[in-house]
Scaffold this active site. Sequence first.
Site, PDB file in Angstrom:
ATOM      1  N   ASP A 226       0.868  -1.174   0.000  1.00  0.00           N
ATOM      2  CA  ASP A 226       0.000   0.000   0.000  1.00  0.00           C
ATOM      3  C   ASP A 226       0.910   1.231   0.000  1.00  0.00           C
ATOM      4  O   ASP A 226       2.120   1.137   0.194  1.00  0.00           O
ATOM      5  CB  ASP A 226      -0.956  -0.016   1.209  1.00  0.00           C
ATOM      6  CG  ASP A 226      -2.181   0.868   0.961  1.00  0.00           C
ATOM      7  OD1 ASP A 226      -2.110   1.765   0.082  1.00  0.00           O
ATOM      8  OD2 ASP A 226      -3.209   0.689   1.643  1.00  0.00           O
TER       9      ASP A 226
HETATM   10  C1  BGC Z   1      -5.139   3.088  -0.036  1.00  0.00           C
HETATM   11  C2  BGC Z   1      -5.138   2.116  -1.194  1.00  0.00           C
HETATM   12  C3  BGC Z   1      -4.944   2.849  -2.489  1.00  0.00           C
HETATM   13  C4  BGC Z   1      -3.652   3.640  -2.409  1.00  0.00           C
HETATM   14  C5  BGC Z   1      -3.319   4.393  -3.690  1.00  0.00           C
HETATM   15  C6  BGC Z   1      -3.943   4.026  -0.075  1.00  0.00           C
HETATM   16  O1  BGC Z   1      -4.104   5.062   0.827  1.00  0.00           O
HETATM   17  O2  BGC Z   1      -5.175   2.393   1.186  1.00  0.00           O
HETATM   18  O3  BGC Z   1      -6.357   1.401  -1.214  1.00  0.00           O
HETATM   19  O4  BGC Z   1      -4.959   1.958  -3.551  1.00  0.00           O
HETATM   20  O5  BGC Z   1      -3.749   4.560  -1.349  1.00  0.00           O
HETATM   21  O6  BGC Z   1      -4.141   5.475  -3.870  1.00  0.00           O
END
Ligand code: BGC
Length: 683
Positions: A226
């Site tokens: 993530d």
């Molecule tokens: C989220 C993810 C997301 C990523 C990219 C993170 O804060 O938890 O689900 O894909 O950001 O935007």
Amino acid sequence: MTTEEKLSLVHGRFPLLMSPRPPGVQVSAGWFPGAPRLGIPPMIESDASLGVANARRGPKDDATALPSGLALASSFDPDAAFASGAMIGKEARQKGFNVLLAGGANLVRDPRNGRNFEYLGEDPLLTGVMAGASIRGIQSNRIVSTTKHLALNAQETGRQVLDAQIDPAALRESDLLAFQIAVEQGRPGAIMCSYNRLNGVYACENPDLLSVPKRDWGWKGWIMSDWGAVHSVAAANAGLDQESGQELDRRVFFDAPLKVELASGAVAPARLDDMVRRVLWGMFSTGAMDHPVQPGDLNTAADGLVAQHAAEAGIVLLKNFGGVLPLVGGGSLSLAVIGGHADVGVLSGGGSSQVEPIGSTRFSAPKGAPSWGGGQVYHPSAPLAALRARGGRVTFDPGTDPAAAAAAARSGDVAVVFATQWTTEGQDVLLSLPDGQDALITAVAAANPRTIVVLETGGPVLMPWLDKVAAVVEAWYPGSRGGEAIARVLSGEVDAQGRLPVSFPRSAAELPRPVLDGFADAKPEGLSGPSTAPFKVRYTEGADVGYRWYARTNARPLFGFGEGLSYTRFRYAGLRARGGLKPAVELTVTNTGGRSGMATPQIYVRAPGTTPRLVGWARAELQPGETRRVQVSVDLRLLARYDTTAHAWRRPAGRYLVAAGASVGDTPLQTVLTLPADERRDR
Ligand code: BGC
């Protein structure tokens, strides 16, 4: 490949914070340059839990918003999930993306989790099947989908610091089983690991966790972090294949520091090869390598119908006293529509999954919302206009003053109150409707006994006014064509088809954690960095999530898993269970009402000494008087315990109680399934 070329595939950029941003690189969630010398295309990533997130790249940047994950799950319809995935995958391709950060499959362990709207409920089978179908749909466009967030990112409060504690076997039987089914059925190119710690170790550097899909499930794709979830180069040895959005990490780990560790032998060159091979497997196996994306025009009119179909299938009728719904009478009926910005559109959830179709309206976020949230977005399909289009006198009152709303309600044959609960990534919520809406509904219900409440919420909410209103409709966040979908269900143009994928509690006191850990101390989340000091969350309920927790504690929720009324009635009969090593259960469902409707018979099995489990369901659209025999085969893992030492599912011989009917709390049919002992490894 040179080492440089290999490294270029394992650490990705966050274009918003790239400076300078190379020409042609659009603002999106992630970007990798690829390796032109070898014909490896750039990887261009977009968030896409519920449609292609726009990243607000200009006034003409359109996209179709699906209804929320809980709405989609309420349809219990894998075909709707596939069609939804196929539609957003097509739009992604048209918008130039080839990796979608989609496939959210975390179980709803807490109704207050601000991100529940991106997920598919509290049951591993339903979640796995729906996520799998949606991933399959996305990847049918020859692009990559992830499934995320592995694992136990079950609350937003303190997500970057909290340590989720759970018995490893129970984890395999719940959240990881949902992911396992999603991976088997969807074959995603990538899995995204989560922010939180799991049993003491950050998920993205947790070998016990990251080895599960690779070793136990035989899955060959890549694990990406993530955004801002990498804490060390050692994560590579733990099984992390790719660092995402490197600008959000404390430092870039999988570039120069990884090179140093490769040189020192701390990370073996073969490990880097494995990381790269896995990325390329994801790209090749989906077709993303051989079919580079070519941007083109969207057809949001056609795509909107896919979203509308899913929304209609997922709207749940929870109460319908005296058959107040569907609204019949057409032109002669007067409606007092109240509240919820029903004149403007339908609410959506906030955060990285935010889709903002052209015509959306943004209201400012409540005080204390995450700084990057960007406000409350209402999608353009206004329920008021859709109801007006169906004739009759339809008035609107904004619902800001309960007395005025009550007066408006008195003037209508029926009052329809729209109540909203905005939820967002980065923040959890209380269970009550905000902004005095409980008082508003109470005032309206006192003025008009034919009051219908339409909820647009991220997840379950309390309903202190439930006894006073005639009908309750859970419309969730219904997406780009949500107003139309709501009007079609209220008017009975389609049956009320949705069934709850999540239990609605009577109060927080009955939850496994009556107080949400860290909630009281949480500060609004910034773009990166923890919002609170580290703490532990103990998932002592283990695999008894949601309705299984209610069974374990002998309690009854306000509305239970699988509940949802139709406009017609169904009778269930003839339950038969066949044992052995390939068990199957069948039953007959008959439409005994006066109009056609969608039955969703559900089958639950209780292993000796445990709580019931959904083992299958069917959807049957039936004309009045029509009967259908439906059959489901039972995945034995749903009835087994996982042995983490032997890496095997074990199911003791015994008599397993089968219960079938309209929901977990309404199972008029029961029988016994006699099963021999069984043991099987994942592969
Ligand atoms: C989220 C993810 C997301 C990523 C990219 C993170 O804060 O938890 O689900 O894909 O950001 O935007």
